[in-house]
Design an enzyme around this catalytic site. Sequence first.
Site, PDB file in Angstrom:
ATOM      1  N   THR A 144      30.590  98.827 -39.374  1.00 56.53           N
ATOM      2  CA  THR A 144      29.131  98.953 -39.472  1.00 56.53           C
ATOM      3  C   THR A 144      28.721  99.404 -40.865  1.00 56.53           C
ATOM      4  OG1 THR A 144      29.067  99.589 -37.135  1.00 56.53           O
ATOM      5  CG2 THR A 144      27.099 100.008 -38.438  1.00 56.53           C
ATOM      6  N   LEU A 147      29.395 106.410 -39.085  1.00 55.73           N
ATOM      7  CA  LEU A 147      29.276 104.997 -38.734  1.00 55.73           C
ATOM      8  C   LEU A 147      30.672 104.439 -38.515  1.00 55.73           C
ATOM      9  CD1 LEU A 147      26.665 103.685 -41.368  1.00 55.73           C
ATOM     10  CD2 LEU A 147      26.250 104.170 -38.954  1.00 55.73           C
ATOM     11  N   ASP A 148      30.811 103.544 -37.542  1.00 52.86           N
ATOM     12  CA  ASP A 148      32.086 102.849 -37.350  1.00 52.86           C
ATOM     13  C   ASP A 148      32.444 102.092 -38.626  1.00 52.86           C
ATOM     14  OD1 ASP A 148      32.027 103.704 -34.725  1.00 52.86           O
ATOM     15  OD2 ASP A 148      31.205 101.814 -33.967  1.00 52.86           O
ATOM     16  N   SER A 149      33.736 101.859 -38.830  1.00 52.40           N
ATOM     17  CA  SER A 149      34.190 101.155 -40.031  1.00 52.40           C
ATOM     18  C   SER A 149      33.494  99.809 -40.253  1.00 52.40           C
ATOM     19  CB  SER A 149      35.714 100.958 -39.986  1.00 52.40           C
ATOM     20  OG  SER A 149      36.378 102.200 -40.032  1.00 52.40           O
TER      21      SER A 149
END
Length: 225
Positions: free
Chosen positions: A53, A49-51
């Site tokens: 998110t 997951l992106d930071s």
Amino acid sequence: MYQLLSEQHDFIVINKDCNVHFHSQDGTAGVIAQAEADLGYKLYPVHRLDSPTSGLLIVARSPKAANVFTQMFTAHQVQKYYLAIALGKPKKKQGWIVGDMAKSRRSMYKLLRTTENPAVTQFFCLSLCEGKRAYLLKPLSGKTHQLRVAMASIGVPILGDTLYGQHESDRCYLHAYSLHFNYLGQQYVFQQRPMQGAEFNDEVFTSLVSQQWLQPDNLAWPTKK
């Protein structure tokens, strides 16, 4: 940083907080390294997951399990559902967002009109109040920044996503909400509502999710024309 939701023999499922790095950087442990330290065994990431998110992550406990999950993700046999909030009004309340993705400026990506190897996303949206809508997103591919780019491409960048939009907030309002998959013959469903962010904790939003999107797998998702 995270909450441990399930500890299975071959994998764990965690709920990552928003604004937590996936990998360690700048001398700070990422969520995987921290989970390894807390649990006392090696972990093998199979997706990320992106930071900004938050939400659900499957992490394998062995190379063998990691290989199985990697094959499952490649074959799109793990279905993920996300919740998001955005300002503005899209052209339609439900549908598909399809297009190839290419690198743009400042670590950004953009959606193209071509469809050689496209990012594919289905969505529903419902009004929270004037000028603000909740989104249930179903990615059918796993491209970097896919959902953030998809939302921006239809004119409603995710609230708090300052990379793809201009509306600042207390967080980026994107959350990995639900996971559905069959692992070695056993069906698993994991679901976790977002816990961080004033907009996600608003009574209208939580009521909407409970009444409309409690079982995302059973919804009548829009089909391609």
